[in-house]
Each structure stands twice: as C-alpha cells, then as structure tokens.
Design a protein around this motif. Structure first.
Motif, PDB file in Angstrom:
ATOM      1  N   THR A   1       0.588  11.718  -5.696  1.00  0.00           N
ATOM      2  CA  THR A   1       1.331  12.956  -5.507  1.00  0.00           C
ATOM      3  C   THR A   1       2.788  12.578  -5.316  1.00  0.00           C
ATOM      4  N   ASP A   2       3.651  13.027  -6.285  1.00  0.00           N
ATOM      5  CA  ASP A   2       5.016  12.516  -6.314  1.00  0.00           C
ATOM      6  C   ASP A   2       4.965  10.983  -6.331  1.00  0.00           C
ATOM      7  N   ARG A   3       5.581  10.344  -5.324  1.00  0.00           N
ATOM      8  CA  ARG A   3       5.586   8.871  -5.295  1.00  0.00           C
ATOM      9  C   ARG A   3       4.559   8.295  -4.321  1.00  0.00           C
ATOM     10  N   GLN A   4       3.735   9.139  -3.724  1.00  0.00           N
ATOM     11  CA  GLN A   4       2.712   8.698  -2.773  1.00  0.00           C
ATOM     12  C   GLN A   4       1.393   8.534  -3.532  1.00  0.00           C
ATOM     13  N   CYS A   5       0.818   7.291  -3.479  1.00  0.00           N
ATOM     14  CA  CYS A   5      -0.395   6.995  -4.227  1.00  0.00           C
ATOM     15  C   CYS A   5      -1.487   6.492  -3.298  1.00  0.00           C
ATOM     16  N   ALA A   6      -2.729   6.890  -3.594  1.00  0.00           N
ATOM     17  CA  ALA A   6      -3.905   6.405  -2.866  1.00  0.00           C
ATOM     18  C   ALA A   6      -4.784   5.638  -3.836  1.00  0.00           C
ATOM     19  N   VAL A   7      -5.191   4.406  -3.473  1.00  0.00           N
ATOM     20  CA  VAL A   7      -6.034   3.570  -4.324  1.00  0.00           C
ATOM     21  C   VAL A   7      -7.378   3.377  -3.639  1.00  0.00           C
ATOM     22  N   ASP A   8      -8.454   3.279  -4.459  1.00  0.00           N
ATOM     23  CA  ASP A   8      -9.822   3.194  -3.940  1.00  0.00           C
ATOM     24  C   ASP A   8     -10.587   2.164  -4.761  1.00  0.00           C
TER      25      ASP A   8
ATOM     26  N   ALA B   1      -7.453  -7.396  -2.149  1.00  0.00           N
ATOM     27  CA  ALA B   1      -6.011  -7.669  -2.120  1.00  0.00           C
ATOM     28  C   ALA B   1      -5.330  -6.842  -3.212  1.00  0.00           C
ATOM     29  N   TRP B   2      -4.314  -6.041  -2.807  1.00  0.00           N
ATOM     30  CA  TRP B   2      -3.606  -5.136  -3.724  1.00  0.00           C
ATOM     31  C   TRP B   2      -2.202  -5.655  -4.014  1.00  0.00           C
ATOM     32  N   ASP B   3      -1.780  -5.518  -5.284  1.00  0.00           N
ATOM     33  CA  ASP B   3      -0.393  -5.755  -5.703  1.00  0.00           C
ATOM     34  C   ASP B   3       0.074  -4.459  -6.352  1.00  0.00           C
ATOM     35  N   PHE B   4       1.037  -3.750  -5.684  1.00  0.00           N
ATOM     36  CA  PHE B   4       1.430  -2.422  -6.151  1.00  0.00           C
ATOM     37  C   PHE B   4       2.480  -2.454  -7.257  1.00  0.00           C
ATOM     38  N   GLY B   5       2.881  -3.632  -7.701  1.00  0.00           N
ATOM     39  CA  GLY B   5       3.772  -3.740  -8.857  1.00  0.00           C
ATOM     40  C   GLY B   5       5.238  -3.571  -8.559  1.00  0.00           C
ATOM     41  N   ASP B   6       5.585  -3.285  -7.289  1.00  0.00           N
ATOM     42  CA  ASP B   6       6.997  -3.140  -6.904  1.00  0.00           C
ATOM     43  C   ASP B   6       7.386  -4.172  -5.856  1.00  0.00           C
ATOM     44  N   GLY B   7       6.611  -5.271  -5.799  1.00  0.00           N
ATOM     45  CA  GLY B   7       6.884  -6.318  -4.823  1.00  0.00           C
ATOM     46  C   GLY B   7       6.144  -6.137  -3.515  1.00  0.00           C
ATOM     47  N   GLN B   8       5.439  -4.996  -3.338  1.00  0.00           N
ATOM     48  CA  GLN B   8       4.704  -4.714  -2.118  1.00  0.00           C
ATOM     49  C   GLN B   8       3.212  -4.984  -2.338  1.00  0.00           C
ATOM     50  N   THR B   9       2.508  -5.344  -1.247  1.00  0.00           N
ATOM     51  CA  THR B   9       1.089  -5.658  -1.325  1.00  0.00           C
ATOM     52  C   THR B   9       0.337  -4.908  -0.235  1.00  0.00           C
ATOM     53  N   GLY B  10      -1.006  -4.962  -0.310  1.00  0.00           N
ATOM     54  CA  GLY B  10      -1.841  -4.330   0.691  1.00  0.00           C
ATOM     55  C   GLY B  10      -3.230  -4.934   0.701  1.00  0.00           C
ATOM     56  N   THR B  11      -4.042  -4.545   1.680  1.00  0.00           N
ATOM     57  CA  THR B  11      -5.416  -5.021   1.807  1.00  0.00           C
ATOM     58  C   THR B  11      -6.324  -3.850   2.141  1.00  0.00           C
ATOM     59  N   GLY B  12      -7.648  -4.094   2.039  1.00  0.00           N
ATOM     60  CA  GLY B  12      -8.633  -3.079   2.369  1.00  0.00           C
ATOM     61  C   GLY B  12      -9.240  -2.438   1.143  1.00  0.00           C
ATOM     62  N   GLU B  13     -10.452  -1.870   1.330  1.00  0.00           N
ATOM     63  CA  GLU B  13     -11.138  -1.223   0.205  1.00  0.00           C
ATOM     64  C   GLU B  13     -10.337  -0.036  -0.315  1.00  0.00           C
ATOM     65  N   THR B  14      -9.677   0.705   0.585  1.00  0.00           N
ATOM     66  CA  THR B  14      -8.762   1.774   0.198  1.00  0.00           C
ATOM     67  C   THR B  14      -7.407   1.512   0.826  1.00  0.00           C
ATOM     68  N   ALA B  15      -6.346   2.021   0.184  1.00  0.00           N
ATOM     69  CA  ALA B  15      -4.991   1.817   0.706  1.00  0.00           C
ATOM     70  C   ALA B  15      -4.085   2.939   0.227  1.00  0.00           C
ATOM     71  N   GLN B  16      -2.969   3.141   0.950  1.00  0.00           N
ATOM     72  CA  GLN B  16      -1.944   4.117   0.604  1.00  0.00           C
ATOM     73  C   GLN B  16      -0.634   3.372   0.346  1.00  0.00           C
ATOM     74  N   HIS B  17       0.170   3.889  -0.631  1.00  0.00           N
ATOM     75  CA  HIS B  17       1.454   3.251  -0.904  1.00  0.00           C
ATOM     76  C   HIS B  17       2.470   4.287  -1.360  1.00  0.00           C
ATOM     77  N   LEU B  18       3.699   4.221  -0.829  1.00  0.00           N
ATOM     78  CA  LEU B  18       4.802   5.101  -1.201  1.00  0.00           C
ATOM     79  C   LEU B  18       5.811   4.295  -2.003  1.00  0.00           C
ATOM     80  N   TYR B  19       6.075   4.707  -3.259  1.00  0.00           N
ATOM     81  CA  TYR B  19       7.039   4.024  -4.113  1.00  0.00           C
ATOM     82  C   TYR B  19       8.442   4.518  -3.807  1.00  0.00           C
ATOM     83  N   ALA B  20       9.426   3.645  -3.873  1.00  0.00           N
ATOM     84  CA  ALA B  20      10.810   3.989  -3.551  1.00  0.00           C
ATOM     85  C   ALA B  20      11.523   4.659  -4.716  1.00  0.00           C
ATOM     86  N   ALA B  21      11.040   4.473  -5.951  1.00  0.00           N
ATOM     87  CA  ALA B  21      11.742   5.019  -7.121  1.00  0.00           C
ATOM     88  C   ALA B  21      10.720   5.451  -8.155  1.00  0.00           C
ATOM     89  N   ASP B  22      11.142   6.414  -9.007  1.00  0.00           N
ATOM     90  CA  ASP B  22      10.289   6.835 -10.111  1.00  0.00           C
ATOM     91  C   ASP B  22      10.074   5.677 -11.063  1.00  0.00           C
TER      92      ASP B  22
END
Length: 557
Positions: free
Chosen positions: A359-366, A381-402
């Motif tokens: 939704t907009d720049r807020q993404c949920a991965v499962d 282990a998650w790589d969100f493609g903008d230099g940020q990472t995360g862990t867990g079966e599900t995760a939330q990430h907010l992108y800084a730019a379109d």
C-alpha cells in the motif's frame, strides 16, 4: 693451576677493584694467568687513584695490544715507559704473565721467560687502588688497544709489595703446570620421585679422585660416588664437585625432573556430522599431570583413525554407531571414552516462496509458503532490494522512494541447507490532488535554528544553527560573510508533483556580484534536483532562472 676458578672479562666494562688504598707503590710485582683470542686488546691489571669511578691518574699496568702482545707500562712525572712481550699471547691458551718494578727498573716475564726491561726512574707519585679490568682510556699509551678491557679469562691474580726474582717466577710458572684438574660426570636414574645418582664416570688424568660432593638442588647435599635421594615433584639442578688427590676440582651439573605417580588421562571428544560424514575432535581430552601423546579412534563400523582431530565417512549411510577414543599420555597412561554417533541421509534443500502486498510504499511479505521435504525451516532472511534486510516468516518494510525493487528471500532448514527466490516489487507514493505536503508560516520565535514546519516535519539546516533564527511570521537565513550560503531543507517531505511558493525579503541591498536565492522543489538522492533561482544585482534588477542539476553538480537552465 689456572682455569679452576678463573674470572671472565667481557671486553667492555668488566672490573674488580681492591678496597684497600695503597700509598705510592714504587716496589711491586704483578702476576696473573690469562687466556684470550681477542684482537681488540684491553687492560688486564693496573693501578689508579679511584676505587669506584674512572681514575684521573693511572699507570703500573699490564695491557694487551690489538696484535696480541702484552705491554707493561710505567708513567713517570715526565714520560711513559713500556716493556713488551716478544710474541702474541692471544692464541687461546693459558699464559703466565709477571711484571716487576724496583729501584726504577721494570721487567716483564711471560711463561717464565724474561721479555724485556726498562729503567724509567720513579713512577708518578699518588695513592690508589689495584684493579683487574677496565679503568680510564688507554688511547695515549703506546700500542693502545681498541677495547677498554680484554675479552677473555684471568686467574691466579696476585700483587706483591716486592719484586719477584727469576727463580720465583719460574717456580710459580711450574706450579701452574703441574696438576690437571679432574673431570666430573653425572648419570642418574629416576622412578617417580626417587632418584639414584652415579659419579663413577668422573676421572683425573694425572691422579685419582679423592672426594665427591653433591648439591642435589633442593637444599640437601650428599657425599660418595652414588647417593640416592627422594625429591618433591619439580625440576632440580644437581651439581657434583670432585676433588683430586692434589686438591684440584672439577664440576658437572645435570637437570633432573621428577614427577609423582602418573595420573591417567581423561578422554573426551565431540562430533559434528553432515549427512553421513563426521569432524571428530578429541582436543577436550586432558592429562592432569602431563600431556596427551596419542589419540586412537574406533568409529564403530570397523574403521579406525589417529590424531587429535579426524574425519570419517560412514559408508552404510544413515544409522547409529558407537565411536570410541583412546588417549595415551606422555608417561604411558591411557584413558578411553565411547559415545553414540547418529548419521543421516543427504539433506534435501528447502524451497523458498513468498507473497507480497503493498500500500503506497508500505509492503508486507509472507514466506509461509516455503517448505522443507525432510525437516523444518529454521530461519528466514529478507533482502528488500534497497539495502535494507529483515528476518522472520513475515515482515513489514517501508520504502523511502518510489520505484521497482527486487525482493529476495533465503530460507535455512534445520540441517543447514538453504533455498532462495526473488521477485520484483513496484511501489508508488500516492498523494491526493490538493494535499498540502509542506507549509510554514514561521509563527514562532527561535534564537537559533528553524525548528519544525507547520506541515512537513523538522527543518534540516546546513552548518551551525547560529546561521538561522525564527521571529514571528519570518524565518531568517543569515549570511555571515560573502559566499557563506545557509541552506535548509524539509527532508521528510516526499512527493513527485508539487506546486511551491515562497515570500522572500532581503534586509540589505545587493552589492558586488549580487545576491542569489534558490528554491528547490524536488531533489532525488544521487540524481540531482530542480530549483528556481533568483538573482538580485546592485542596479536593482532581478533575474529569474529555472535550473536542473545532475548528480555531478552540472547545471542546465
């Protein structure tokens, strides 16, 4: 005989000084045995006016020249007189040297033979001390050596208040040659703390051994050819001194290490297996009173191995095996341990899969769709493609730019196997038309800095906050010197299509090249920005330009 208790001189600082002051000796004899191979010479024995420091007056001395010859020097009130040996004495063997002085006549003897004489008259008058080794520099003396003291050994040093005769010199020389010192030898046998010593290998080439004196290194002594002794655990230096039938002695030392009864080692090992291949490690084994000397392995499938760490492949594949380690210590003691080893069939790698909702720049991965056929998934282990990472079966990430980003997922199973997948994700920040994203009426008072805008968050300023201030209805950008341009941005505002307006007032008229004011409407990190640029010049003219800059700072108008 020379050599039994000889003193070693180091060629630079060695010295031994008599504590008794002597009043102006005009009749005396100096006697010593020397052994050296030095080619740098140096003082052997002499007289000086200081017992602790370098003498200011010195003479009546024996010194070795660089060519190996010995000088006997006397300094009178007006001259320096020397008698010199006819041959070099630096051949590495013992030589007997005697120097006499009486009634103004000096004589030098080497190995019982007179070398030369001189008649300098009376020696210079002063009181002083006899010294073996270094004193003041000999640089002004005939045949001056390089070193301050000889590098070698001296023995049987004697100083007489009379002049020895030729017969006396010959007698002393022959005494020094008459007896060879005995040779001491030690053998030992120890069982735990009990040791037996044997000195029967000692010998005397020109006589017999008269006595054996033992220092056992722990404060106890013994006599006789073969003493026995019980030690406390430790290492000791045992010394044997043998004395021959003419009083000469020989010395030998031996280091003896004794231990209490051996304590057996403890065998321990760890094992790590990948499928049916296992890094057996026995480094946890220990010996409380020594060291582990060897490691012997039985893997439970008929195979064996050696060494602290070993690897083994179980040919039968999955199963449970009884592995055994036997360790031996440095004294022959052994310890064993047995442990079960479980092996597995080859691991099937997990499969990574995920869904994404934005939704907009807020993404949920499962990643709950990921699976492992022969086990369980232990980490995500998650790589969100903008230099940020995360862990867990599900995760939330907010992108800084379109933009479109490649999101990657790596899953790891309970046996260390991994699986990975990626998919592209596009995000766009949607702002309804007419939305105010930034606004500031500066309806506040700040002595330093700009604070927070009415809409758009905090102002980010360049340089010191003292270059900025807010008074009711006005924000102040203060140029403290020409070219000193203050800059402030609302960095938290993000929008792709905006209308901007700004009210500007200058508190001083433009001079020189003018005053520039720029309003940046859009800035993209690493790509450049768009700005409206106003120039005020001294003639009262105002210029307006629309400018785009690229990432390298170049401008296009």
């Amino acid at each position: 005989m020379p050599g039994t208790f000889a003193a070693s001189l180091n060629g630079s600082t060695s010295r031994i000084t008599s504590s008794k002051i002597v009043s102006n000796p005009q009749t005396f004899s100096l006697e010593t045995w020397i052994k050296t191979t030095s080619t740098s010479g140096g003082r052997i024995l002499g007289f000086g006016n200081s017992s602790t420091l370098t003498s200011s007056s010195f003479d009546r001395m024996l010194y070795l020249r660089n060519d190996g010859k010995v000088n006997f020097g006397i300094r009178t009130s007006s001259a320096t007189s020397v008698a010199t040996s006819t041959s070099a004495l630096n051949d590495g063997t013992w030589h007997h040297v005697v120097a006499t002085f009486k009634a103004g006549v000096q004589i030098l003897y080497v190995d019982g033979v007179k070398q030369g004489t001189a008649s300098p008259g009376a020696a210079q008058a002063y009181n002083g001390y006899w010294r073996v080794g270094t004193d003041a520099s000999l640089s002004q003396w005939p045949g001056a050596p390089t070193a301050s003291v000889i590098s070698g050994t001296v023995d049987e040093v004697a100083i007489y208040p009379a002049a020895l005769s030729q017969a006396d010199v010959n007698w002393h020389y022959n005494l020094g040659l008459s007896n060879s010192a005995p040779t001491a030898q030690i053998t030992s046998t120890c069982t735990d703390l009990d040791c037996a010593f044997d000195g029967s290998g000692s010998a005397d080439s020109d006589g017999t051994i008269a006595s054996y004196a033992w220092d056992l290194g722990d404060g106890t002594t013994a006599t006789g050819v073969s003493p026995q002794h019980t030690f406390a655990p430790g290492t000791y230096t045992v010394t044997l001194v043998v004395t021959d039938n003419r009083g000469a002695t020989g010395t030998a030392t031996k280091s003896v290490s004794v231990l209490a009864a051996n304590q057996l080692p403890t065998a321990l090992f760890t094992v790590e297996c990948t499928d049916s291949s296992c890094a057996f490690d026995g480094s946890g084994s220990n010996d409380p009173d020594g060291t582990i000397a060897s490691y012997a392995w039985e893997f439970g499938d008929g195979a064996t191995g050696t060494g602290k760490t070993v690897s083994h492949d179980f040919a039968a594949g999955a199963g449970t095996y009884s592995a055994k380690l036997t360790v031996s210590d440095n004294r022959g003691g052994i310890g064993t341990v047995t442990s079960s080893v479980v092996t597995h069939a080859p691991n099937e790698l997990p499969t990574a899969a995920f869904t994404v909702q934005c939704t907009d720049r807020q993404c949920a991965v499962d990643a709950s769709g990921s699976n492992d056929q022969d086990g369980t998934i232990s980490s995500y282990a998650w790589d969100f493609g903008d230099g940020q990472t995360g862990t867990g079966e599900t995760a939330q990430h907010l992108y800084a730019a379109d933009g479109t980003y490649t999101v990657g997922l790596t899953v790891t199973d309970n046996r260390g196997g991994t699986g990975a997948t990626t998919q592209p994700v596009s995000v766009v920040l949607t702002i309804p038309p007419g939305t105010v994203v930034a606004k500031d009426d500066f309806g506040r008072t700040l002595a330093k800095g700009l604070g927070n805008a009415d809409v758009g968050g905090a102002w980010t300023v360049a340089g010191s906050v003292s270059r900025y201030a807010v008074s009711p209805s006005a924000g102040q950008w203060i140029m403290q010197s020409p070219g000193n341009a203050p800059t402030a941005m609302l960095n938290s505002v993000q929008a792709t299509d905006t209308d901007m307006s700004l009210n500007i007032n200058l508190d001083k008229a433009a001079t020189g090249g003018g005053i520039y004011v720029a309003l940046t409407g859009r800035s993209v990190a690493g790509a450049g920005d768009y700005r409206a640029k106003v120039r005020y010049v001294a003639a009262g003219t105002v210029y307006l330009a629309i400018v785009r800059t690229n990432s390298a700072g170049a401008k296009r108008t």
